[in-house]
Design a protein around this motif. Structure first.
Motif, PDB file in Angstrom:
ATOM      1  N   PRO A 259       0.803  -1.232   0.000  1.00  0.00           N
ATOM      2  CA  PRO A 259       0.000   0.000   0.000  1.00  0.00           C
ATOM      3  C   PRO A 259       0.831   1.275   0.000  1.00  0.00           C
ATOM      4  CG  PRO A 259      -0.036  -1.052   2.158  1.00  0.00           C
ATOM      5  CD  PRO A 259       0.643  -2.006   1.235  1.00  0.00           C
ATOM      6  N   TRP A 260       2.131   1.171   0.237  1.00  0.00           N
ATOM      7  CA  TRP A 260       2.964   2.374   0.312  1.00  0.00           C
ATOM      8  C   TRP A 260       3.867   2.526  -0.905  1.00  0.00           C
ATOM      9  CZ3 TRP A 260      -0.108   3.739   3.655  1.00  0.00           C
ATOM     10  CH2 TRP A 260      -0.448   2.958   4.752  1.00  0.00           C
ATOM     11  N   PRO A 618     -12.333  -2.702   1.021  1.00  0.00           N
ATOM     12  CA  PRO A 618     -12.881  -3.580   2.063  1.00  0.00           C
ATOM     13  C   PRO A 618     -13.284  -2.809   3.321  1.00  0.00           C
ATOM     14  CG  PRO A 618     -10.813  -4.446   1.174  1.00  0.00           C
ATOM     15  CD  PRO A 618     -10.949  -3.047   0.671  1.00  0.00           C
ATOM     16  N   ASN A 619     -14.136  -3.449   4.106  1.00  0.00           N
ATOM     17  CA  ASN A 619     -14.504  -2.884   5.399  1.00  0.00           C
ATOM     18  C   ASN A 619     -13.290  -2.869   6.326  1.00  0.00           C
ATOM     19  OD1 ASN A 619     -15.074  -5.922   5.351  1.00  0.00           O
ATOM     20  ND2 ASN A 619     -15.081  -5.494   7.546  1.00  0.00           N
ATOM     21  N   TYR A 620     -13.342  -2.063   7.355  1.00  0.00           N
ATOM     22  CA  TYR A 620     -12.212  -1.979   8.276  1.00  0.00           C
ATOM     23  C   TYR A 620     -12.690  -1.555   9.656  1.00  0.00           C
ATOM     24  CZ  TYR A 620     -12.340   3.117   7.577  1.00  0.00           C
ATOM     25  OH  TYR A 620     -12.727   4.429   7.518  1.00  0.00           O
ATOM     26  N   THR A 621     -11.816  -1.783  10.642  1.00  0.00           N
ATOM     27  CA  THR A 621     -12.033  -1.352  12.022  1.00  0.00           C
ATOM     28  C   THR A 621     -10.742  -0.744  12.538  1.00  0.00           C
ATOM     29  OG1 THR A 621     -13.621  -3.151  12.395  1.00  0.00           O
ATOM     30  CG2 THR A 621     -12.718  -2.051  14.342  1.00  0.00           C
ATOM     31  N   ASN A 651      -4.435  -2.229   7.829  1.00  0.00           N
ATOM     32  CA  ASN A 651      -4.175  -1.831   6.451  1.00  0.00           C
ATOM     33  C   ASN A 651      -5.519  -1.622   5.756  1.00  0.00           C
ATOM     34  OD1 ASN A 651      -3.149  -1.372   3.900  1.00  0.00           O
ATOM     35  ND2 ASN A 651      -2.784  -3.540   3.470  1.00  0.00           N
ATOM     36  N   TYR A 652      -5.896  -0.366   5.547  1.00  0.00           N
ATOM     37  CA  TYR A 652      -7.202  -0.088   4.958  1.00  0.00           C
ATOM     38  C   TYR A 652      -7.117   1.078   3.989  1.00  0.00           C
ATOM     39  CZ  TYR A 652      -7.787   3.835   8.273  1.00  0.00           C
ATOM     40  OH  TYR A 652      -7.637   5.005   8.980  1.00  0.00           O
ATOM     41  N   ALA A 669      -4.819   4.601   3.666  1.00  0.00           N
ATOM     42  CA  ALA A 669      -4.795   5.365   4.908  1.00  0.00           C
ATOM     43  C   ALA A 669      -3.473   5.103   5.628  1.00  0.00           C
ATOM     44  CB  ALA A 669      -5.964   4.975   5.794  1.00  0.00           C
ATOM     45  N   LEU A 670      -3.205   5.903   6.639  1.00  0.00           N
ATOM     46  CA  LEU A 670      -1.977   5.738   7.406  1.00  0.00           C
ATOM     47  C   LEU A 670      -2.029   4.476   8.256  1.00  0.00           C
ATOM     48  CD1 LEU A 670      -1.299   9.365   8.721  1.00  0.00           C
ATOM     49  CD2 LEU A 670      -0.212   8.206   6.794  1.00  0.00           C
TER      50      LEU A 670
END
Length: 685
Positions: A259-260, A618-621, A651-652, A669-670
């Motif tokens: 992702p980075w 995807p969903n995330y928390t 990882n979202y 996202a971070l």
């Protein structure tokens, strides 16, 4: 950019000269509804004001105050997508309005201290606003928001804290990813006057390659009240972003693998943006007596240079470098009169607003990060003229009713100066004439239980930026029609005491000619009208003060936003989450500001990236935790805070780019990150 301060400075000087020199005391900034109802003794508990969701400074968790997302958490209906891409701004949507935005904010009316931060065509942004001294964030949802005019699927208003004492402060913020921020503020308060000057410098390296940012901000505010109880607020804000690198989006496969990672086009074309923004405003308000009034004036300029992720060298391609110079200004005013109609307490408000903007837009070939040949040269103008009225009546002590209407005349004109072989004259014009209305009421069953319901019609015209391009053709996209919506809302509020509040709301929204993204390629986005969309949802807000040490806030929202006609019938609107759950817990061991712990949690369902619903984030928390404290020794105060965000290193995808043609729709996202801040304050006697 050459700023013209003379007209506004002359206006400010003339206003101050006319005011009585014997000033009594400084008043707070106007609340969100002040541009519709000038509050008085009766209207302080009006049915309209009760529909506003408010978060005060005491509700905000610790943070660097770089992103409005920090202030808008746990407000049902509000979806804030943090891109971690300062070249594209935070994406804010409200009940699905604004979900299509490729940058900035669409479909939501933005205000700071009662002054619009949205242009007359419905564009808005909060990136240039200094958030360090925000006293409250207010959100107005539902049909009554349509009375704010074009694009008001909802209203978000920020109120600035009025200085309570004379003091100076200096702060330092640091964090992972090369974050550094320095702040300096000076406040002066006497019995009759409040002044503030503030400055901030921010630098960020970023987590992805080619994602650094640099921002410099300054602001001056004046608050006071004359001896005849006229409240005055004068503000000037300045923001300069000399470098905002754009890392661009990733495909789902790229995001899953790393992702980075670098998007090669970002380095090849050196994608970046520079912004210089300034805005001056004056607010006058008299909220005493049976007849009350307010007026606001604003003027500003905004310069943007943006390097996109492609060359744009085709003669009719408009270029890969955007050079935009924007001037905007406006004036609004309203008057409210309290009377008894058939022995019923009644308030009648009348108002008007005039606003204009002018864009000088040029496009150049992107020669791998350098400006090349001219490919676009045009001037766009938008003028709006609005009138509105609102009636609020109390037939009984338990029943409050209101109704309001608004009419808007909106004119778009674009003059093309780049007319060459292969690129015909793209000049064009379009006029929109629209009306909105709202009707609603509130019934107090008991002192603790209240029922509310409302219905109305709203509208949203395309913005000048959305009309700028057409898919597969040149020229102004004059074929875009106004999106019109019918909204219905009902709910129940339980508030037995200050320590407990629970609000349940259900809403239904049907929209015709919804404005949606047609396609987005390399930073350039085109739009079209969808046939029909339907939104239905439930929102729940709970606030609980368990004891003097512990407070809890929870927000739940369920949104079923779908296309209800055309080839995408039954598909979910891209960019809008179906479900969102938020929780915040605040613990003060000593029941004061000496020490405070905050824990926040958020869960969000999947978000589709395109109309066909084939690809989704995807969903995330996520979980965040922070601690802060304040210590006072004589005239010195030391404030500090420490924050750990994304504790589990989830990882979202922080945001999606809607209908991205090349598939690079994911903006990561971070991961887990730490930030901290300290501030030293000296208070004068």
């Amino acid at each position: 950019m050459n700023y013209s301060y003379a007209p506004m400075c002359s206006l400010m000087a003339g206003t101050l000269f006319l005011l009585q020199p014997n000033i009594l005391f400084a008043q707070a900034a106007p609340e969100l509804l002040e541009t519709l109802i000038v509050s008085g003794e009766r209207s302080e508990t009006s049915v309209v004001s009760q529909r506003i969701l408010i978060k005060t400074a005491a509700d905000f968790s610790a943070g660097a105050r770089l992103d409005p997302a920090e202030l808008l958490q746990i407000i049902p209906g509000v979806q804030v997508d943090s891109r971690t891409n300062y070249a594209q701004d935070t994406r804010i949507s409200l009940r699905g309005f604004g979900a299509r935005s490729a940058f900035g904010v669409r479909g939501i009316d933005l205000q700071v201290d009662g002054i619009p931060m949205s242009t007359p065509d419905g564009q808005g942004q909060l990136a240039s606003v200094m958030l360090d001294n925000v006293a409250s964030a207010q959100v107005l949802r539902g049909p009554v928001a349509a009375l704010y005019g074009n694009g008001a699927g909802g209203v978000i208003g920020l109120q600035t804290e009025v200085p309570e004492a004379s003091r100076i402060s200096a702060g330092l913020i640091a964090g992972d990813l090369g974050l550094t921020r320095q702040t300096l503020s000076g406040e002066w308060r006497s019995e009759n006057l409040a002044l503030r000057a503030q400055f901030a410098n921010t630098d960020i390296d970023g987590e992805r390659p080619h994602s650094s940012a640099e921002r410099h901000q300054a602001g001056v505010q004046l608050f006071y009240t004359t001896e005849n109880n006229l409240d005055v607020i004068v503000k000037h804000d300045y923001s300069n972003d000399p470098l905002l690198q754009d890392p661009l989006g990733l495909t789902p496969e790229q995001w899953r693998n790393d992702p980075w990672q670098l998007n090669p086009a970002a380095e090849m074309y050196d994608t970046r943006k520079t912004i210089e923004h300034q805005q001056t405003s004056i607010s006058l308000r008299d909220n005493n007596g049976a007849t009350r009034w307010q007026t606001g004036l604003w003027q500003g300029e905004r310069a943007i240079t943006q390097y996109l992720g492609f060359a744009g060298d085709a003669i009719s391609g408009s270029g890969g470098v955007v050079d935009l110079q924007r001037d905007f200004s406006g004036i609004n005013g309203s008057i409210t009169h309290s009377l008894n109609l058939l022995s019923w307490p009644t308030e009648i408000s009348l108002g008007a607003e005039l606003a204009q903007m002018q864009d000088e837009r040029r496009g150049y070939v992107n020669e791998f990060g350098a400006i090349g040949d001219l490919r676009r040269d045009e001037t766009g103008e938008v003028e709006s003229r609005d009138i509105y009225s609102l009636i609020h009546i109390n037939p009984t002590e338990n029943l409050m009713l209101y109704t309001g209407v608004r009419h808007t005349d909106l004119d778009f004109i674009v003059e093309d100066s780049f007319i060459v072989v292969g690129n015909p004259d793209d000049s064009g014009a379009r006029n929109y004439r629209e009306d909105s209305f709202a009707i609603g009421g509130n019934y107090a069953v008991t002192s603790a239980w209240q029922l509310f319901a409302s219905s109305g019609r709203g509208y949203e015209t395309p913005t000048l930026t959305e009309m700028a391009y057409r898919t597969g053709a040149t020229g102004l996209n004059t074929g875009l029609e106004t999106a019109t919506n019918r909204q219905h809302e009902l709910g129940i509020n339980y508030n037995p005491e200050e320590m407990f509040e629970l609000t349940l709301t259900q809403f239904f929204i049907d929209t015709e000619n919804e404005i949606v993204v047609d396609q987005s390629v390399g930073g350039r986005t085109t739009f079209r009208n969808a046939a029909e969309t339907k939104r239905e949802g439930i929102e729940l807000l709970g606030r609980f003060t368990i004891n003097p040490n512990v407070k809890l806030q929870a927000g739940i929202q369920s949104l079923d936003a779908i296309y209800s006609a055309s080839q995408w019938d039954g598909s979910q609107l891209p960019g809008a989450a179906r479900e969102q759950y938020q929780l915040g817990i605040q613990w003060q061991p000593f029941a004061n500001d000496t020490l405070r712990f905050d824990l926040g949690a958020q869960q969000r369902s999947r978000i589709y990236t395109a109309d066909n619903n084939q690809v989704y984030a995807p969903n995330y928390t996520t979980f965040d935790a922070s601690v802060r404290g304040a210590y006072v020794v004589q005239s010195l105060q030391f404030d500090w805070w420490l924050k750990l965000a994304n504790i589990t290193d989830e990882n979202y995808v922080g945001s999606v780019i809607v209908n991205q043609a090349n598939g690079r729709a994911f903006e990561p996202a971070l991961g887990r990150n730490v930030s901290a801040g300290i501030k030293l304050i000296h208070q004068f006697d």
